[in-house]
Enzyme design. Structure first.
Site, PDB file in Angstrom:
ATOM      1  N   HIS A  38       0.872  -1.191   0.000  1.00  0.00           N
ATOM      2  CA  HIS A  38       0.000   0.000   0.000  1.00  0.00           C
ATOM      3  C   HIS A  38       0.909   1.242   0.000  1.00  0.00           C
ATOM      4  O   HIS A  38       1.704   1.426  -0.918  1.00  0.00           O
ATOM      5  CB  HIS A  38      -0.933  -0.112   1.218  1.00  0.00           C
ATOM      6  CG  HIS A  38      -2.051   0.881   1.304  1.00  0.00           C
ATOM      7  ND1 HIS A  38      -2.455   1.665   0.254  1.00  0.00           N
ATOM      8  CD2 HIS A  38      -2.862   1.223   2.349  1.00  0.00           C
ATOM      9  CE1 HIS A  38      -3.464   2.442   0.640  1.00  0.00           C
ATOM     10  NE2 HIS A  38      -3.716   2.189   1.919  1.00  0.00           N
ATOM     11  N   HIS A  79      -2.329  -2.353  -9.370  1.00  0.00           N
ATOM     12  CA  HIS A  79      -3.294  -1.731  -8.476  1.00  0.00           C
ATOM     13  C   HIS A  79      -4.542  -2.599  -8.441  1.00  0.00           C
ATOM     14  O   HIS A  79      -4.905  -3.189  -9.466  1.00  0.00           O
ATOM     15  CB  HIS A  79      -3.655  -0.329  -8.998  1.00  0.00           C
ATOM     16  CG  HIS A  79      -4.310   0.558  -7.993  1.00  0.00           C
ATOM     17  ND1 HIS A  79      -5.641   0.463  -7.693  1.00  0.00           N
ATOM     18  CD2 HIS A  79      -3.807   1.525  -7.212  1.00  0.00           C
ATOM     19  CE1 HIS A  79      -5.931   1.369  -6.774  1.00  0.00           C
ATOM     20  NE2 HIS A  79      -4.833   2.031  -6.452  1.00  0.00           N
ATOM     21  N   ASP A 125       2.403   5.621  -6.676  1.00  0.00           N
ATOM     22  CA  ASP A 125       3.689   5.562  -5.974  1.00  0.00           C
ATOM     23  C   ASP A 125       4.894   5.518  -6.910  1.00  0.00           C
ATOM     24  O   ASP A 125       6.029   5.586  -6.448  1.00  0.00           O
ATOM     25  CB  ASP A 125       3.732   4.312  -5.072  1.00  0.00           C
ATOM     26  CG  ASP A 125       2.802   4.438  -3.874  1.00  0.00           C
ATOM     27  OD1 ASP A 125       2.694   5.544  -3.335  1.00  0.00           O
ATOM     28  OD2 ASP A 125       2.180   3.426  -3.495  1.00  0.00           O
TER      29      ASP A 125
HETATM   30  C1  LIG Z   1      -1.160   3.658  -2.896  1.00  0.00           C
HETATM   31  C2  LIG Z   1      -1.344   2.274  -3.221  1.00  0.00           C
HETATM   32  O1  LIG Z   1      -1.623   1.496  -2.354  1.00  0.00           O
HETATM   33  S1  LIG Z   1      -1.148   1.809  -4.806  1.00  0.00           S
HETATM   34  C3  LIG Z   1      -0.434   0.172  -4.725  1.00  0.00           C
HETATM   35  C4  LIG Z   1       0.957   0.248  -4.156  1.00  0.00           C
HETATM   36  N1  LIG Z   1       1.593  -1.059  -4.130  1.00  0.00           N
HETATM   37  C5  LIG Z   1       2.578  -1.415  -4.972  1.00  0.00           C
HETATM   38  O2  LIG Z   1       3.021  -0.663  -5.829  1.00  0.00           O
HETATM   39  C6  LIG Z   1       3.161  -2.800  -4.747  1.00  0.00           C
HETATM   40  C7  LIG Z   1       3.242  -3.577  -6.051  1.00  0.00           C
HETATM   41  N2  LIG Z   1       1.923  -3.959  -6.523  1.00  0.00           N
HETATM   42  C8  LIG Z   1       1.289  -5.051  -5.982  1.00  0.00           C
HETATM   43  O3  LIG Z   1       1.816  -5.763  -5.130  1.00  0.00           O
HETATM   44  C9  LIG Z   1      -0.112  -5.369  -6.478  1.00  0.00           C
HETATM   45  O4  LIG Z   1      -0.303  -4.878  -7.785  1.00  0.00           O
HETATM   46  C10 LIG Z   1      -1.210  -4.808  -5.535  1.00  0.00           C
HETATM   47  C11 LIG Z   1      -1.003  -5.343  -4.126  1.00  0.00           C
HETATM   48  C12 LIG Z   1      -1.165  -3.301  -5.507  1.00  0.00           C
HETATM   49  C13 LIG Z   1      -2.591  -5.244  -6.071  1.00  0.00           C
HETATM   50  O5  LIG Z   1      -2.643  -6.597  -5.962  1.00  0.00           O
HETATM   51  P1  LIG Z   1      -3.866  -7.512  -6.418  1.00  0.00           P
HETATM   52  O6  LIG Z   1      -5.008  -6.694  -6.851  1.00  0.00           O
HETATM   53  O7  LIG Z   1      -4.107  -8.497  -5.325  1.00  0.00           O
HETATM   54  O8  LIG Z   1      -3.280  -8.213  -7.711  1.00  0.00           O
HETATM   55  P2  LIG Z   1      -2.765  -9.692  -7.832  1.00  0.00           P
HETATM   56  O9  LIG Z   1      -1.698  -9.941  -6.814  1.00  0.00           O
HETATM   57  O10 LIG Z   1      -3.959 -10.603  -7.826  1.00  0.00           O
HETATM   58  O11 LIG Z   1      -2.084  -9.665  -9.255  1.00  0.00           O
HETATM   59  C14 LIG Z   1      -2.715  -9.993 -10.498  1.00  0.00           C
HETATM   60  C15 LIG Z   1      -1.625 -10.434 -11.461  1.00  0.00           C
HETATM   61  O12 LIG Z   1      -0.753  -9.342 -11.730  1.00  0.00           O
HETATM   62  C16 LIG Z   1       0.584  -9.626 -11.272  1.00  0.00           C
HETATM   63  N3  LIG Z   1       1.090  -8.440 -10.594  1.00  0.00           N
HETATM   64  C17 LIG Z   1       0.398  -7.618  -9.756  1.00  0.00           C
HETATM   65  N4  LIG Z   1       1.178  -6.629  -9.317  1.00  0.00           N
HETATM   66  C18 LIG Z   1       2.399  -6.840  -9.881  1.00  0.00           C
HETATM   67  C19 LIG Z   1       3.622  -6.153  -9.766  1.00  0.00           C
HETATM   68  N5  LIG Z   1       3.736  -5.071  -9.015  1.00  0.00           N
HETATM   69  N6  LIG Z   1       4.675  -6.630 -10.467  1.00  0.00           N
HETATM   70  C20 LIG Z   1       4.548  -7.735 -11.231  1.00  0.00           C
HETATM   71  N7  LIG Z   1       3.404  -8.417 -11.372  1.00  0.00           N
HETATM   72  C21 LIG Z   1       2.340  -7.982 -10.686  1.00  0.00           C
HETATM   73  C22 LIG Z   1       0.431 -10.789 -10.288  1.00  0.00           C
HETATM   74  O13 LIG Z   1       1.616 -11.538 -10.202  1.00  0.00           O
HETATM   75  C23 LIG Z   1      -0.735 -11.546 -10.910  1.00  0.00           C
HETATM   76  O14 LIG Z   1      -0.237 -12.284 -11.998  1.00  0.00           O
HETATM   77  P3  LIG Z   1      -0.842 -13.761 -12.331  1.00  0.00           P
HETATM   78  O15 LIG Z   1      -2.293 -13.523 -12.614  1.00  0.00           O
HETATM   79  O16 LIG Z   1      -0.057 -14.210 -13.503  1.00  0.00           O
HETATM   80  O17 LIG Z   1      -0.613 -14.571 -11.091  1.00  0.00           O
HETATM   81  O1  LIG Z   2      -6.907   2.555  -3.674  1.00  0.00           O
HETATM   82  C1  LIG Z   2      -6.023   1.749  -3.342  1.00  0.00           C
HETATM   83  O2  LIG Z   2      -6.191   0.508  -3.288  1.00  0.00           O
HETATM   84  C2  LIG Z   2      -4.683   2.221  -2.968  1.00  0.00           C
HETATM   85  C3  LIG Z   2      -4.608   3.674  -2.645  1.00  0.00           C
HETATM   86  O3  LIG Z   2      -4.796   4.095  -1.537  1.00  0.00           O
HETATM   87  C4  LIG Z   2      -4.330   4.605  -3.732  1.00  0.00           C
HETATM   88  O4  LIG Z   2      -4.161   4.173  -4.876  1.00  0.00           O
HETATM   89  O5  LIG Z   2      -4.260   5.826  -3.461  1.00  0.00           O
END
Ligand SMILES: CC(=O)SCCNC(=O)CCNC(=O)[C@H](O)C(C)(C)COP(=O)(O)OP(=O)(O)OC[C@H]1O[C@@H](n2cnc3c(N)ncnc32)[C@H](O)[C@@H]1OP(=O)(O)O
Ligand SMILES: O=C([O-])CC(=O)C(=O)O
Length: 377
Positions: free
Chosen positions: A220, A259, A313
Protein backbone atom coordinates in the site's frame (compact mmCIF):
# COMPACT_ATOMS: atom_id res chain seq x y z
CA UNK A 1 -18.79 -24.39 -3.70
CA UNK A 2 -18.95 -21.19 -1.69
CA UNK A 3 -17.53 -18.20 -3.50
CA UNK A 4 -14.85 -16.40 -1.49
CA UNK A 5 -14.02 -12.79 -2.41
CA UNK A 6 -10.28 -13.18 -1.74
CA UNK A 7 -8.88 -9.82 -0.66
CA UNK A 8 -12.50 -8.54 -0.64
CA UNK A 9 -12.04 -7.74 -4.34
CA UNK A 10 -15.17 -6.15 -5.79
CA UNK A 11 -17.09 -6.38 -2.51
CA UNK A 12 -19.41 -3.39 -2.02
CA UNK A 13 -19.96 -2.69 1.67
CA UNK A 14 -21.16 0.92 1.73
CA UNK A 15 -22.13 3.95 -0.38
CA UNK A 16 -19.89 6.98 -0.63
CA UNK A 17 -20.28 10.36 -2.32
CA UNK A 18 -16.59 11.26 -2.06
CA UNK A 19 -14.55 9.40 -4.65
CA UNK A 20 -15.27 7.61 -7.92
CA UNK A 21 -12.76 5.42 -9.75
CA UNK A 22 -13.12 3.83 -13.17
CA UNK A 23 -10.15 1.49 -13.12
CA UNK A 24 -10.33 0.28 -16.70
CA UNK A 25 -10.22 3.80 -18.15
CA UNK A 26 -7.97 5.36 -15.50
CA UNK A 27 -10.52 7.89 -14.24
CA UNK A 28 -10.54 9.33 -10.72
CA UNK A 29 -12.94 12.00 -9.46
CA UNK A 30 -13.65 13.57 -6.07
CA UNK A 31 -17.23 14.90 -5.73
CA UNK A 32 -17.51 14.18 -9.46
CA UNK A 33 -14.61 16.54 -10.33
CA UNK A 34 -11.64 14.99 -12.20
CA UNK A 35 -8.41 14.65 -10.22
CA UNK A 36 -6.56 16.61 -12.92
CA UNK A 37 -8.79 19.64 -12.19
CA UNK A 38 -8.24 19.34 -8.45
CA UNK A 39 -4.48 19.17 -9.05
CA UNK A 40 -4.46 22.13 -11.43
CA UNK A 41 -6.95 24.48 -9.80
CA UNK A 42 -7.37 23.61 -6.14
CA UNK A 43 -5.29 23.19 -3.00
CA UNK A 44 -4.91 20.56 -0.29
CA UNK A 45 -6.84 22.79 2.10
CA UNK A 46 -9.78 23.13 -0.28
CA UNK A 47 -9.93 19.44 -1.18
CA UNK A 48 -9.76 18.47 2.51
CA UNK A 49 -12.72 20.69 3.35
CA UNK A 50 -14.65 19.51 0.30
CA UNK A 51 -14.14 15.89 1.38
CA UNK A 52 -15.15 16.60 4.97
CA UNK A 53 -18.33 18.43 3.94
CA UNK A 54 -19.11 16.58 0.71
CA UNK A 55 -19.36 19.79 -1.35
CA UNK A 56 -17.22 22.55 -2.80
CA UNK A 57 -16.81 25.26 -0.14
CA UNK A 58 -17.62 28.93 -0.65
CA UNK A 59 -14.74 31.41 -0.37
CA UNK A 60 -15.83 32.33 3.17
CA UNK A 61 -16.04 28.67 4.26
CA UNK A 62 -12.60 27.95 2.84
CA UNK A 63 -11.09 31.03 4.51
CA UNK A 64 -12.58 29.94 7.84
CA UNK A 65 -11.28 26.37 7.46
CA UNK A 66 -7.84 27.59 6.40
CA UNK A 67 -7.70 29.85 9.47
CA UNK A 68 -8.68 26.90 11.68
CA UNK A 69 -5.90 24.76 10.20
CA UNK A 70 -3.33 27.52 10.68
CA UNK A 71 -4.46 28.08 14.29
CA UNK A 72 -4.18 24.36 15.13
CA UNK A 73 -0.72 23.63 13.73
CA UNK A 74 1.18 23.62 17.01
CA UNK A 75 1.49 20.32 18.88
CA UNK A 76 1.64 19.96 22.68
CA UNK A 77 5.09 20.19 24.31
CA UNK A 78 4.51 16.74 25.87
CA UNK A 79 4.28 15.25 22.39
CA UNK A 80 7.40 17.12 21.27
CA UNK A 81 9.23 15.60 24.25
CA UNK A 82 8.02 12.11 23.28
CA UNK A 83 9.16 12.62 19.68
CA UNK A 84 12.55 13.88 20.84
CA UNK A 85 13.02 10.83 23.05
CA UNK A 86 11.98 8.20 20.51
CA UNK A 87 14.73 5.67 19.74
CA UNK A 88 16.92 6.74 16.80
CA UNK A 89 16.66 4.73 13.61
CA UNK A 90 13.03 3.65 13.96
CA UNK A 91 10.98 3.80 10.79
CA UNK A 92 9.14 7.16 10.67
CA UNK A 93 5.83 5.31 10.17
CA UNK A 94 6.38 3.54 13.51
CA UNK A 95 7.11 6.93 15.05
CA UNK A 96 4.03 8.50 13.44
CA UNK A 97 1.77 5.68 14.65
CA UNK A 98 3.02 6.17 18.21
CA UNK A 99 2.85 9.97 18.05
CA UNK A 100 -0.75 10.03 16.80
CA UNK A 101 -1.81 7.53 19.44
CA UNK A 102 -0.12 9.68 22.10
CA UNK A 103 -1.74 12.84 20.71
CA UNK A 104 -5.06 11.17 21.49
CA UNK A 105 -4.07 10.94 25.16
CA UNK A 106 -3.60 14.69 25.25
CA UNK A 107 -6.89 15.63 23.57
CA UNK A 108 -9.70 16.06 26.11
CA UNK A 109 -12.21 15.55 23.28
CA UNK A 110 -10.58 12.32 22.05
CA UNK A 111 -13.27 9.94 23.26
CA UNK A 112 -16.21 11.91 21.81
CA UNK A 113 -17.75 10.24 18.77
CA UNK A 114 -20.51 12.67 17.79
CA UNK A 115 -20.25 13.93 14.18
CA UNK A 116 -19.35 17.42 15.49
CA UNK A 117 -16.58 16.06 17.72
CA UNK A 118 -15.25 13.80 14.96
CA UNK A 119 -15.10 16.81 12.61
CA UNK A 120 -13.36 19.06 15.16
CA UNK A 121 -10.77 16.32 15.86
CA UNK A 122 -10.31 15.77 12.12
CA UNK A 123 -9.44 19.43 11.57
CA UNK A 124 -6.90 19.36 14.38
CA UNK A 125 -5.36 16.15 13.07
CA UNK A 126 -5.12 17.46 9.49
CA UNK A 127 -3.37 20.57 10.86
CA UNK A 128 -1.08 18.70 13.25
CA UNK A 129 0.02 15.79 11.06
CA UNK A 130 2.48 18.01 9.20
CA UNK A 131 3.98 19.34 12.44
CA UNK A 132 4.32 15.81 13.84
CA UNK A 133 5.95 14.38 10.70
CA UNK A 134 8.38 17.28 10.30
CA UNK A 135 9.24 17.02 14.02
CA UNK A 136 9.90 13.26 13.73
CA UNK A 137 12.11 13.85 10.71
CA UNK A 138 14.20 16.52 12.41
CA UNK A 139 14.40 14.72 15.77
CA UNK A 140 15.52 11.49 14.09
CA UNK A 141 18.30 13.45 12.39
CA UNK A 142 19.37 15.09 15.65
CA UNK A 143 18.16 18.53 14.54
CA UNK A 144 16.12 21.09 16.49
CA UNK A 145 12.36 20.88 16.00
CA UNK A 146 10.99 23.92 14.18
CA UNK A 147 7.67 25.45 15.28
CA UNK A 148 4.99 25.91 12.62
CA UNK A 149 4.33 29.29 11.02
CA UNK A 150 0.79 30.56 10.52
CA UNK A 151 1.65 32.77 7.53
CA UNK A 152 2.45 29.88 5.17
CA UNK A 153 0.18 27.50 3.28
CA UNK A 154 -0.24 23.96 4.59
CA UNK A 155 2.29 22.63 2.06
CA UNK A 156 4.68 25.58 2.41
CA UNK A 157 4.66 25.34 6.19
CA UNK A 158 5.49 21.63 6.09
CA UNK A 159 8.55 22.21 3.90
CA UNK A 160 9.57 25.13 6.12
CA UNK A 161 9.33 23.00 9.30
CA UNK A 162 11.22 20.20 7.60
CA UNK A 163 14.04 22.10 5.93
CA UNK A 164 14.33 25.12 8.21
CA UNK A 165 13.95 27.59 5.38
CA UNK A 166 10.99 28.98 3.52
CA UNK A 167 10.39 27.04 0.28
CA UNK A 168 10.04 28.88 -3.01
CA UNK A 169 6.46 29.40 -4.23
CA UNK A 170 7.15 26.79 -6.93
CA UNK A 171 8.31 24.17 -4.39
CA UNK A 172 5.34 24.82 -2.08
CA UNK A 173 2.91 24.51 -4.99
CA UNK A 174 4.51 21.30 -6.24
CA UNK A 175 4.22 19.76 -2.78
CA UNK A 176 0.62 21.01 -2.52
CA UNK A 177 -0.21 19.22 -5.78
CA UNK A 178 1.34 16.00 -4.45
CA UNK A 179 -0.86 16.28 -1.34
CA UNK A 180 -3.96 16.87 -3.48
CA UNK A 181 -3.15 13.78 -5.56
CA UNK A 182 -2.87 11.57 -2.46
CA UNK A 183 -5.71 12.97 -0.33
CA UNK A 184 -8.34 10.30 -0.95
CA UNK A 185 -8.85 7.11 -2.90
CA UNK A 186 -12.07 5.33 -2.12
CA UNK A 187 -12.04 2.16 -0.05
CA UNK A 188 -8.31 1.51 -0.12
CA UNK A 189 -6.84 -0.71 2.62
CA UNK A 190 -6.02 2.07 5.10
CA UNK A 191 -9.34 3.89 4.68
CA UNK A 192 -11.17 0.60 5.04
CA UNK A 193 -9.17 -0.10 8.20
CA UNK A 194 -10.08 3.31 9.63
CA UNK A 195 -13.74 2.66 8.85
CA UNK A 196 -13.61 -0.85 10.36
CA UNK A 197 -12.27 0.64 13.59
CA UNK A 198 -14.83 3.43 13.58
CA UNK A 199 -17.66 0.96 12.91
CA UNK A 200 -17.22 -0.36 16.46
CA UNK A 201 -17.91 3.23 17.60
CA UNK A 202 -14.28 3.62 18.57
CA UNK A 203 -12.63 7.06 18.70
CA UNK A 204 -10.96 9.05 15.87
CA UNK A 205 -7.41 8.57 17.19
CA UNK A 206 -7.89 4.78 17.21
CA UNK A 207 -9.26 4.93 13.65
CA UNK A 208 -6.32 6.95 12.40
CA UNK A 209 -3.71 4.96 14.31
CA UNK A 210 -5.04 1.76 12.71
CA UNK A 211 -5.06 3.43 9.29
CA UNK A 212 -1.39 4.45 9.68
CA UNK A 213 -0.52 0.83 10.41
CA UNK A 214 -2.33 -0.30 7.26
CA UNK A 215 -0.76 2.38 5.06
CA UNK A 216 2.74 1.45 6.22
CA UNK A 217 2.94 -1.87 4.34
CA UNK A 218 4.79 -2.07 0.99
CA UNK A 219 1.70 -3.32 -0.87
CA UNK A 220 0.00 0.00 0.00
CA UNK A 221 1.58 3.35 0.98
CA UNK A 222 4.98 1.83 1.70
CA UNK A 223 5.46 1.23 -2.03
CA UNK A 224 6.73 4.77 -2.68
CA UNK A 225 9.78 4.16 -0.50
CA UNK A 226 10.23 0.70 -2.05
CA UNK A 227 10.30 2.31 -5.53
CA UNK A 228 13.16 4.53 -4.40
CA UNK A 229 15.01 1.48 -3.02
CA UNK A 230 14.59 -0.10 -6.46
CA UNK A 231 15.95 3.03 -8.21
CA UNK A 232 18.96 3.09 -5.92
CA UNK A 233 19.53 -0.61 -6.62
CA UNK A 234 19.34 -0.09 -10.40
CA UNK A 235 21.84 2.76 -10.08
CA UNK A 236 21.99 4.04 -13.65
CA UNK A 237 19.63 4.11 -16.64
CA UNK A 238 21.79 1.73 -18.72
CA UNK A 239 21.10 -1.08 -16.21
CA UNK A 240 17.33 -0.50 -15.98
CA UNK A 241 16.12 -2.72 -18.82
CA UNK A 242 18.23 -5.75 -17.81
CA UNK A 243 17.30 -5.29 -14.13
CA UNK A 244 13.57 -5.17 -14.70
CA UNK A 245 13.60 -7.94 -17.32
CA UNK A 246 15.34 -10.25 -14.86
CA UNK A 247 12.82 -9.44 -12.15
CA UNK A 248 9.89 -10.12 -14.46
CA UNK A 249 11.49 -13.35 -15.71
CA UNK A 250 11.80 -14.43 -12.06
CA UNK A 251 8.13 -13.49 -11.48
CA UNK A 252 9.13 -10.93 -8.86
CA UNK A 253 6.85 -8.03 -8.04
CA UNK A 254 7.84 -4.60 -9.29
CA UNK A 255 7.11 -1.86 -6.80
CA UNK A 256 4.97 1.12 -7.83
CA UNK A 257 3.09 -0.80 -10.50
CA UNK A 258 -0.17 -2.72 -10.32
CA UNK A 259 -3.29 -1.73 -8.48
CA UNK A 260 -6.38 -3.50 -7.20
CA UNK A 261 -8.71 -1.08 -9.01
CA UNK A 262 -6.73 0.44 -11.91
CA UNK A 263 -6.15 -1.89 -14.81
CA UNK A 264 -4.81 1.03 -16.86
CA UNK A 265 -2.62 4.07 -16.06
CA UNK A 266 -3.48 5.57 -12.68
CA UNK A 267 -4.28 9.21 -13.67
CA UNK A 268 -2.27 10.50 -10.70
CA UNK A 269 0.82 8.75 -12.04
CA UNK A 270 0.45 10.76 -15.26
CA UNK A 271 0.34 14.08 -13.40
CA UNK A 272 3.33 13.07 -11.25
CA UNK A 273 5.25 11.82 -14.28
CA UNK A 274 4.99 15.28 -15.85
CA UNK A 275 6.40 16.89 -12.71
CA UNK A 276 9.09 14.19 -12.44
CA UNK A 277 10.10 15.10 -16.00
CA UNK A 278 10.40 18.77 -15.06
CA UNK A 279 12.64 17.74 -12.15
CA UNK A 280 14.67 15.51 -14.47
CA UNK A 281 15.33 18.37 -16.85
CA UNK A 282 17.14 20.22 -14.10
CA UNK A 283 20.87 19.76 -14.33
CA UNK A 284 22.12 16.51 -12.80
CA UNK A 285 18.69 15.17 -11.80
CA UNK A 286 17.79 12.97 -14.75
CA UNK A 287 18.88 9.50 -13.56
CA UNK A 288 15.80 8.54 -11.57
CA UNK A 289 13.40 9.69 -14.27
CA UNK A 290 15.27 7.87 -17.04
CA UNK A 291 15.26 4.64 -15.00
CA UNK A 292 11.53 4.99 -14.31
CA UNK A 293 10.78 5.67 -17.98
CA UNK A 294 12.54 2.44 -18.94
CA UNK A 295 10.82 0.43 -16.20
CA UNK A 296 7.44 1.82 -17.25
CA UNK A 297 8.05 0.89 -20.89
CA UNK A 298 9.19 -2.66 -20.10
CA UNK A 299 6.39 -3.28 -17.57
CA UNK A 300 3.67 -2.06 -19.94
CA UNK A 301 5.13 -4.12 -22.81
CA UNK A 302 5.54 -7.27 -20.73
CA UNK A 303 2.59 -7.28 -18.28
CA UNK A 304 0.35 -4.40 -19.39
CA UNK A 305 -1.95 -7.08 -20.82
CA UNK A 306 -2.53 -8.25 -17.20
CA UNK A 307 -3.62 -4.72 -16.30
CA UNK A 308 -0.32 -3.82 -14.64
CA UNK A 309 0.54 -0.12 -15.08
CA UNK A 310 2.30 2.51 -12.94
CA UNK A 311 0.36 3.58 -9.85
CA UNK A 312 0.55 6.78 -7.79
CA UNK A 313 3.69 5.56 -5.97
CA UNK A 314 5.76 5.15 -9.13
CA UNK A 315 6.87 8.74 -9.81
CA UNK A 316 6.10 10.50 -6.50
CA UNK A 317 9.46 9.76 -4.88
CA UNK A 318 11.49 11.52 -7.56
CA UNK A 319 9.45 14.66 -6.94
CA UNK A 320 9.84 14.38 -3.15
CA UNK A 321 13.57 13.75 -3.29
CA UNK A 322 13.99 16.87 -5.41
CA UNK A 323 12.29 18.80 -2.59
CA UNK A 324 14.94 17.51 -0.17
CA UNK A 325 12.82 14.79 1.45
CA UNK A 326 14.49 11.51 2.43
CA UNK A 327 12.91 8.29 1.13
CA UNK A 328 11.95 7.03 4.62
CA UNK A 329 9.57 10.00 4.80
CA UNK A 330 7.71 9.29 1.55
CA UNK A 331 5.12 7.09 3.27
CA UNK A 332 4.59 9.54 6.16
CA UNK A 333 3.94 12.17 3.47
CA UNK A 334 1.32 9.87 2.00
CA UNK A 335 -0.28 9.86 5.48
CA UNK A 336 0.04 13.65 5.66
CA UNK A 337 -2.24 13.80 2.61
CA UNK A 338 -4.47 10.77 3.23
CA UNK A 339 -5.43 11.97 6.73
CA UNK A 340 -8.13 14.04 4.98
CA UNK A 341 -9.58 11.05 3.15
CA UNK A 342 -9.42 8.87 6.26
CA UNK A 343 -11.25 11.42 8.40
CA UNK A 344 -13.83 12.27 5.73
CA UNK A 345 -14.57 8.60 5.08
CA UNK A 346 -14.89 7.77 8.79
CA UNK A 347 -17.26 10.71 9.27
CA UNK A 348 -19.32 9.77 6.20
CA UNK A 349 -19.58 6.11 7.25
CA UNK A 350 -20.43 6.92 10.86
CA UNK A 351 -23.53 8.88 9.76
CA UNK A 352 -25.16 5.55 8.95
CA UNK A 353 -22.95 3.23 10.94
CA UNK A 354 -23.13 -0.53 10.95
CA UNK A 355 -20.52 -2.79 12.54
CA UNK A 356 -18.15 -4.20 9.90
CA UNK A 357 -17.85 -7.92 10.36
CA UNK A 358 -17.20 -10.13 7.32
CA UNK A 359 -16.98 -13.88 7.53
CA UNK A 360 -14.68 -16.75 6.55
CA UNK A 361 -15.52 -20.18 5.20
CA UNK A 362 -14.51 -22.58 7.96
CA UNK A 363 -11.97 -25.08 6.61
CA UNK A 364 -10.54 -26.45 9.87
CA UNK A 365 -11.03 -29.73 11.70
CA UNK A 366 -14.48 -30.98 12.62
CA UNK A 367 -15.61 -33.47 15.26
CA UNK A 368 -12.35 -33.03 17.17
CA UNK A 369 -11.97 -33.52 20.93
CA UNK A 370 -9.62 -32.06 23.45
CA UNK A 371 -6.46 -34.14 23.91
CA UNK A 372 -4.72 -33.86 27.26
CA UNK A 373 -1.30 -32.21 26.80
CA UNK A 374 0.53 -35.22 28.23
CA UNK A 375 -1.03 -37.42 25.51
CA UNK A 376 -0.01 -35.20 22.56
CA UNK A 377 2.88 -36.21 20.26
C1 LIG B 1 -1.16 3.66 -2.90
C2 LIG B 1 -1.34 2.27 -3.22
O1 LIG B 1 -1.62 1.50 -2.35
S1 LIG B 1 -1.15 1.81 -4.81
C3 LIG B 1 -0.43 0.17 -4.72
C4 LIG B 1 0.96 0.25 -4.16
N1 LIG B 1 1.59 -1.06 -4.13
C5 LIG B 1 2.58 -1.42 -4.97
O2 LIG B 1 3.02 -0.66 -5.83
C6 LIG B 1 3.16 -2.80 -4.75
C7 LIG B 1 3.24 -3.58 -6.05
N2 LIG B 1 1.92 -3.96 -6.52
C8 LIG B 1 1.29 -5.05 -5.98
O3 LIG B 1 1.82 -5.76 -5.13
C9 LIG B 1 -0.11 -5.37 -6.48
O4 LIG B 1 -0.30 -4.88 -7.78
C10 LIG B 1 -1.21 -4.81 -5.53
C11 LIG B 1 -1.00 -5.34 -4.13
C12 LIG B 1 -1.17 -3.30 -5.51
C13 LIG B 1 -2.59 -5.24 -6.07
O5 LIG B 1 -2.64 -6.60 -5.96
P1 LIG B 1 -3.87 -7.51 -6.42
O6 LIG B 1 -5.01 -6.69 -6.85
O7 LIG B 1 -4.11 -8.50 -5.33
O8 LIG B 1 -3.28 -8.21 -7.71
P2 LIG B 1 -2.76 -9.69 -7.83
O9 LIG B 1 -1.70 -9.94 -6.81
O10 LIG B 1 -3.96 -10.60 -7.83
O11 LIG B 1 -2.08 -9.66 -9.25
C14 LIG B 1 -2.71 -9.99 -10.50
C15 LIG B 1 -1.63 -10.43 -11.46
O12 LIG B 1 -0.75 -9.34 -11.73
C16 LIG B 1 0.58 -9.63 -11.27
N3 LIG B 1 1.09 -8.44 -10.59
C17 LIG B 1 0.40 -7.62 -9.76
N4 LIG B 1 1.18 -6.63 -9.32
C18 LIG B 1 2.40 -6.84 -9.88
C19 LIG B 1 3.62 -6.15 -9.77
N5 LIG B 1 3.74 -5.07 -9.01
N6 LIG B 1 4.67 -6.63 -10.47
C20 LIG B 1 4.55 -7.74 -11.23
N7 LIG B 1 3.40 -8.42 -11.37
C21 LIG B 1 2.34 -7.98 -10.69
C22 LIG B 1 0.43 -10.79 -10.29
O13 LIG B 1 1.62 -11.54 -10.20
C23 LIG B 1 -0.73 -11.55 -10.91
O14 LIG B 1 -0.24 -12.28 -12.00
P3 LIG B 1 -0.84 -13.76 -12.33
O15 LIG B 1 -2.29 -13.52 -12.61
O16 LIG B 1 -0.06 -14.21 -13.50
O17 LIG B 1 -0.61 -14.57 -11.09
O1 LIG C 1 -6.91 2.56 -3.67
C1 LIG C 1 -6.02 1.75 -3.34
O2 LIG C 1 -6.19 0.51 -3.29
C2 LIG C 1 -4.68 2.22 -2.97
C3 LIG C 1 -4.61 3.67 -2.65
O3 LIG C 1 -4.80 4.10 -1.54
C4 LIG C 1 -4.33 4.60 -3.73
O4 LIG C 1 -4.16 4.17 -4.88
O5 LIG C 1 -4.26 5.83 -3.46
Amino acid sequence: MTNIAKGLEGVLFTESKLTFINGSEGILTHLGIPIQEWAEKSSFEELSLALLDGELPTAAELAHFDAELRANRAIPQQLIDIIQHMPRGVHPMQALRTAVSYLGLLDPQAEEVTPEARRAIAIRMIAQFSTIIAAINRAQEGQDIIAPRADLTHAGNYLYMLLGKEPTAEQARLFDIALVLHADHGMNASTFTAIATSSTLSDMYSCITSAIGALKGPLHGGANEAVMDMLDEVGNPEQAEAYITKKLDNKEKIMGVGHRVYKYFDPRSRVLRDYAEVVANKEGKSNYYQILETIERVVVERIGSKGIYPNVDFYSGTVYSDLGIRKEYFTPIFALARISGWCASVIEYSRDNRLLRPDAVYSGATDAHYVEIKDRQ
